[in-house]
Write a protein that holds these residues in place. Sequence first.
Motif, short mmCIF file in Angstrom:
data_model
loop_
_atom_site.label_atom_id
_atom_site.label_comp_id
_atom_site.label_asym_id
_atom_site.label_seq_id
_atom_site.Cartn_x
_atom_site.Cartn_y
_atom_site.Cartn_z
N GLU A 157 0.85 -1.20 0.00
CA GLU A 157 0.00 0.00 0.00
C GLU A 157 0.88 1.25 0.00
O GLU A 157 0.71 2.18 0.79
CB GLU A 157 -0.94 0.01 1.23
N GLU A 160 -0.70 4.71 -0.12
CA GLU A 160 -1.32 5.12 1.14
C GLU A 160 -0.27 5.63 2.11
O GLU A 160 -0.49 6.62 2.82
CB GLU A 160 -2.08 3.94 1.75
N ASN A 163 0.48 9.11 1.06
CA ASN A 163 -0.57 10.06 1.47
C ASN A 163 -0.49 10.39 2.95
O ASN A 163 -0.88 11.48 3.37
CB ASN A 163 -1.95 9.48 1.14
N VAL A 304 -8.39 5.89 5.60
CA VAL A 304 -7.20 5.14 6.04
C VAL A 304 -7.58 4.03 7.01
O VAL A 304 -7.12 2.89 6.88
CB VAL A 304 -6.18 6.09 6.68
N ARG A 307 -9.02 0.83 5.44
CA ARG A 307 -8.20 -0.05 4.60
C ARG A 307 -8.08 -1.42 5.28
O ARG A 307 -7.82 -1.54 6.46
CB ARG A 307 -6.79 0.54 4.43
N TYR A 328 -10.38 7.32 -4.15
CA TYR A 328 -10.99 6.70 -2.98
C TYR A 328 -12.47 6.39 -3.22
O TYR A 328 -13.04 5.51 -2.56
CB TYR A 328 -10.88 7.63 -1.76
#
Length: 545
Positions: A157, A160, A163, A304, A307, A328
């Motif tokens: 990921e 992610e 981010n 988040v 996930r 998303y």
Amino acid sequence: MGELLVRYEESGIDERILRAVEEMGFVHMTPIQEKAIPVFLEGRDVIGQAQTGTGKTAAFGIPMLQKIDEEDRSLQGMILCPTRELAMQAAQQLRQFAKYMHNIRVLAVYGGQDINRQIKALKGGVQIIVGTPGRVMDHMRRHTIRLDNLKMVVLDEADEMLNMGFREDMEAILGQIPCEHQTALFSATMPEPILQITDQFQTDAEMVKVVKKELTVERIRQYLYYIRRSDKEAAAARLIEYYNLKRGLIFCNTKSMVDELAENLKNRGIAAEGLHGDLSQAQRDTVMNRFRSGNLQMLIATDVAARGIDVNDVDGVINYDVPQDIEYYVHRIGRTGRAGKEGMSFTLASRRESFRIREIERVCKTKLEEKQLPSGEEVRQHKEASVLQKIREVMEEANTADCYRAVERFEKETGISAIELAAAFLYEQVGGEPEEIVEEPKVVRRDGERRFGDRRRDGSGSRNGGRFGDRDQRGGRFNDRDQRNGGRFGEKNGSYRSERDGRQRRFGNDSRRSDRRQAENGGRRRTSGEGSYRAAGSGFKGEKR
């Protein structure tokens, strides 16, 4: 002709791993496993583009286990994950695959858990760690994690983690590996910073790309409601009630909104709980267990925190906030409509966010159907019909003779008829008519004007609070004959020519001119009403700005 599926036993995987995989009920590889495992076993670097739920943990986890020297107790494999949930989940899967590899130890390291407990486990000898970048960096600074014998590192990921602000940590960890090793990076998307990391830390990497079919939105009805921010909570509650969502997900962009909405929905009688990064692991586990078991009606989460959540039979998804990252959107609504069933998604937005909606439709290649929120009357009728249907089912299936006699006695004792009693019972079940929720009005353009509710901007360039131009008002009526700011409009004690009537007017008795002010403003005066400009002392007439 159907697609030929590759069996695990045909892939050259260690027999002990095959035995564990078989016990887990898996026979055929997923597409990402079929493509990635042979590349890993060849010893090459890998770039994998795949979504959560495609089986990518096994795609890199099984080859990692196979490369471990079981007699060596030093760290040989490392997986970086964005959240503790994903780290724990990946570590648990690796332990399942390594069930019959008795000398391999896997440890999850993440924030929120006592670091001394992790240090003690590391000292006992761990060949694979699965951790969050921040906690791995903590251990590296303490020298409780050493990378000298690392054979494989995986960034799971990766977009992610990017981010969440882990880029510097990821680069620091990768940059401190002194030995030759394999590097793998898995990401749902491939933004430029991810590609920069692959260029810097990988050599001749093989690109493996698989798109998860379940993430298509063809079987999901997508509805859009333009709602004022202050009414979103009531709108969400109404949608839950009207569509009878037994188990649903609500997505918010911030942790504070998750907490606030969860509390307010509970006050409305809806079984709701929040899920975000500030909760302890025990709290998260409790919330997820309730949601999976069906004891929790609505799970409210940030992107988040959500996930790794893989729960079937989700009736609907509510986008309480328009997602900050457009991609998303598909991840959110893809959690409903699974296993061949139809799903529903509801997006609550303000008119100012309409450009974001258009961007979502363009990027995700989908269409959101704009709808009006069910009215209070529609909600009441819907609830009445639901209650009456349940009563019909009871009448058909149950023996109500005793209840019938009880109603007869009640009629005789009170003088209240059975129909009045039934109406009161229905009201007790349904309640009164809900409050009306005013939706944001559409923007309508006509005759060169832009209307938004009761506000408009017309040819005069004025705005706010109603109509005003050369004769309309803004906090009071003014035009070329009216006053503003203490009775002075235009240049102080100066003169100007109205283009509408051509007459010259003077304000005040002071003979001082406003030449200096005119010069500072570019030598131009704005006339009232027409939207044009006349240069003081010249014949210049420009277009309206």
